[in-house]
Design a protein around this motif. Sequence first.
Motif, PDB file in Angstrom:
ATOM      1  N   MET A 116       0.854  -1.178   0.000  1.00  0.00           N
ATOM      2  CA  MET A 116       0.000   0.000   0.000  1.00  0.00           C
ATOM      3  C   MET A 116       0.896   1.236   0.000  1.00  0.00           C
ATOM      4  N   ASN A 117       0.570   2.207  -0.825  1.00  0.00           N
ATOM      5  CA  ASN A 117       1.312   3.460  -0.809  1.00  0.00           C
ATOM      6  C   ASN A 117       0.499   4.517  -0.049  1.00  0.00           C
ATOM      7  N   ILE A 118       1.069   5.701   0.092  1.00  0.00           N
ATOM      8  CA  ILE A 118       0.433   6.737   0.900  1.00  0.00           C
ATOM      9  C   ILE A 118      -0.893   7.200   0.299  1.00  0.00           C
ATOM     10  N   GLU A 119      -0.975   7.258  -1.026  1.00  0.00           N
ATOM     11  CA  GLU A 119      -2.229   7.664  -1.661  1.00  0.00           C
ATOM     12  C   GLU A 119      -3.332   6.651  -1.369  1.00  0.00           C
ATOM     13  N   GLU A 120      -3.011   5.362  -1.473  1.00  0.00           N
ATOM     14  CA  GLU A 120      -3.997   4.314  -1.179  1.00  0.00           C
ATOM     15  C   GLU A 120      -4.415   4.355   0.284  1.00  0.00           C
ATOM     16  N   PHE A 121      -3.462   4.620   1.180  1.00  0.00           N
ATOM     17  CA  PHE A 121      -3.786   4.703   2.607  1.00  0.00           C
ATOM     18  C   PHE A 121      -4.801   5.827   2.854  1.00  0.00           C
ATOM     19  N   PHE A 122      -4.577   6.983   2.213  1.00  0.00           N
ATOM     20  CA  PHE A 122      -5.493   8.099   2.426  1.00  0.00           C
ATOM     21  C   PHE A 122      -6.830   7.900   1.738  1.00  0.00           C
ATOM     22  N   GLU A 123      -6.839   7.254   0.584  1.00  0.00           N
ATOM     23  CA  GLU A 123      -8.118   6.931  -0.062  1.00  0.00           C
ATOM     24  C   GLU A 123      -8.947   6.021   0.836  1.00  0.00           C
ATOM     25  N   LEU A 124      -8.308   5.046   1.432  1.00  0.00           N
ATOM     26  CA  LEU A 124      -8.999   4.122   2.324  1.00  0.00           C
ATOM     27  C   LEU A 124      -9.443   4.821   3.619  1.00  0.00           C
ATOM     28  N   SER A 125      -8.738   5.874   4.018  1.00  0.00           N
ATOM     29  CA  SER A 125      -9.056   6.591   5.256  1.00  0.00           C
ATOM     30  C   SER A 125     -10.228   7.565   5.108  1.00  0.00           C
ATOM     31  N   ALA A 126     -10.525   8.001   3.895  1.00  0.00           N
ATOM     32  CA  ALA A 126     -11.586   8.991   3.701  1.00  0.00           C
ATOM     33  C   ALA A 126     -12.929   8.436   4.156  1.00  0.00           C
ATOM     34  N   GLY A 127     -13.697   9.270   4.843  1.00  0.00           N
ATOM     35  CA  GLY A 127     -15.026   8.875   5.285  1.00  0.00           C
ATOM     36  C   GLY A 127     -15.331   9.372   6.684  1.00  0.00           C
ATOM     37  N   LYS A 128     -16.402   8.860   7.214  1.00  0.00           N
ATOM     38  CA  LYS A 128     -16.873   9.222   8.552  1.00  0.00           C
ATOM     39  C   LYS A 128     -16.619   8.027   9.467  1.00  0.00           C
TER      40      LYS A 128
ATOM     41  N   ILE B 232       5.591   4.446   5.464  1.00  0.00           N
ATOM     42  CA  ILE B 232       4.700   3.298   5.283  1.00  0.00           C
ATOM     43  C   ILE B 232       5.582   2.059   5.437  1.00  0.00           C
ATOM     44  N   GLY B 233       5.242   1.202   6.393  1.00  0.00           N
ATOM     45  CA  GLY B 233       6.048   0.018   6.646  1.00  0.00           C
ATOM     46  C   GLY B 233       5.677  -1.146   5.752  1.00  0.00           C
ATOM     47  N   GLU B 234       6.481  -2.201   5.829  1.00  0.00           N
ATOM     48  CA  GLU B 234       6.207  -3.422   5.062  1.00  0.00           C
ATOM     49  C   GLU B 234       4.856  -4.022   5.447  1.00  0.00           C
TER      50      GLU B 234
ATOM     51  N   THR C 283       3.274   5.347   9.875  1.00  0.00           N
ATOM     52  CA  THR C 283       3.800   5.909  11.115  1.00  0.00           C
ATOM     53  C   THR C 283       4.125   7.370  10.861  1.00  0.00           C
ATOM     54  N   LEU C 284       3.613   8.244  11.737  1.00  0.00           N
ATOM     55  CA  LEU C 284       3.857   9.683  11.674  1.00  0.00           C
ATOM     56  C   LEU C 284       4.785  10.065  12.817  1.00  0.00           C
ATOM     57  N   TYR C 285       5.744  10.926  12.531  1.00  0.00           N
ATOM     58  CA  TYR C 285       6.701  11.403  13.536  1.00  0.00           C
ATOM     59  C   TYR C 285       6.634  12.927  13.541  1.00  0.00           C
ATOM     60  N   VAL C 286       6.431  13.520  14.725  1.00  0.00           N
ATOM     61  CA  VAL C 286       6.330  14.972  14.841  1.00  0.00           C
ATOM     62  C   VAL C 286       7.024  15.413  16.129  1.00  0.00           C
ATOM     63  N   ARG C 287       7.747  16.523  16.056  1.00  0.00           N
ATOM     64  CA  ARG C 287       8.363  17.110  17.243  1.00  0.00           C
ATOM     65  C   ARG C 287       7.648  18.426  17.539  1.00  0.00           C
ATOM     66  N   VAL C 288       7.197  18.581  18.791  1.00  0.00           N
ATOM     67  CA  VAL C 288       6.565  19.819  19.250  1.00  0.00           C
ATOM     68  C   VAL C 288       7.351  20.269  20.474  1.00  0.00           C
ATOM     69  N   GLY C 289       8.133  21.327  20.327  1.00  0.00           N
ATOM     70  CA  GLY C 289       8.981  21.771  21.430  1.00  0.00           C
ATOM     71  C   GLY C 289       9.967  20.672  21.812  1.00  0.00           C
TER      72      GLY C 289
ATOM     73  N   TYR D 139       8.480  14.612  21.503  1.00  0.00           N
ATOM     74  CA  TYR D 139       8.534  13.859  20.257  1.00  0.00           C
ATOM     75  C   TYR D 139       7.294  12.973  20.209  1.00  0.00           C
ATOM     76  N   LEU D 140       6.469  13.140  19.187  1.00  0.00           N
ATOM     77  CA  LEU D 140       5.239  12.375  19.049  1.00  0.00           C
ATOM     78  C   LEU D 140       5.385  11.345  17.936  1.00  0.00           C
ATOM     79  N   GLU D 141       4.906  10.145  18.202  1.00  0.00           N
ATOM     80  CA  GLU D 141       4.916   9.088  17.202  1.00  0.00           C
ATOM     81  C   GLU D 141       3.527   8.464  17.190  1.00  0.00           C
ATOM     82  N   GLU D 142       2.944   8.369  16.004  1.00  0.00           N
ATOM     83  CA  GLU D 142       1.607   7.778  15.868  1.00  0.00           C
ATOM     84  C   GLU D 142       1.645   6.742  14.755  1.00  0.00           C
ATOM     85  N   ARG D 143       1.126   5.561  15.059  1.00  0.00           N
ATOM     86  CA  ARG D 143       1.110   4.461  14.088  1.00  0.00           C
ATOM     87  C   ARG D 143      -0.344   4.128  13.791  1.00  0.00           C
ATOM     88  N   LEU D 144      -0.697   4.085  12.494  1.00  0.00           N
ATOM     89  CA  LEU D 144      -2.066   3.795  12.057  1.00  0.00           C
ATOM     90  C   LEU D 144      -2.045   2.606  11.110  1.00  0.00           C
ATOM     91  N   TRP D 145      -3.039   1.726  11.238  1.00  0.00           N
ATOM     92  CA  TRP D 145      -3.137   0.597  10.322  1.00  0.00           C
ATOM     93  C   TRP D 145      -4.590   0.143  10.228  1.00  0.00           C
TER      94      TRP D 145
END
Length: 176
Positions: A1-13, A118-120, A125-131, A134-140
């Motif tokens: 799955m690539n990032i575009e497919e991940f976001f297409e699958l994520s769209a919705g309510k 996007i892992g195997e 996985t999203l990585y963000v630094r705020v001040g 360090y935030l890490e969020e994994r979605l599947w």
Amino acid sequence: MNIEEFFELSAGKWFAHRTYTDLISKTSEEGKSELIIKSLPIDHPGVIQVCQKYQFDPKQATCSAKLYWDDITKLNQKKTGSMIIVLIPSTESPLLGKFLHQIPESNVSLHLPGSYKIGEDEALTLYVRVGNTYLEERLWFASPNLRMRVSVAKNAGGVSYTSFTSEIRMSDVTTK
């Protein structure tokens, strides 16, 4: 799955159920919310604004979305908001890239973009630094209509909080 497919699958309510644990105060809480994820075209004014904020050319973006949430905790405190996210793939690998985001209602000013991978296993996985945090969020996806999310916040003292969220698709069509 690539990032575009991940976001297409994520769209919705989505209906989301979250458990949050603050490891410093040793407290936990749960929350339920409605989450709407709507794809945005790359030429959308909000996408262009986010790209300019981080000094990226919007033409580099591969996908973007607006997230809306309506969160009701068990204390009946209602929290609503929205966020625009823009993903810019790496020139080295389509599975890696920059994660740009803007929360209009937030006073938090982020000067550095986050990153994504996007892992195997097809998890994002999203990585963000705020001040200093360090935030890490994994979605599947467990299935096309069931998405899972795990978040961890780390600082110099170690892990400060963690959360687990399960999201069940309510519909494919967004109305906002």
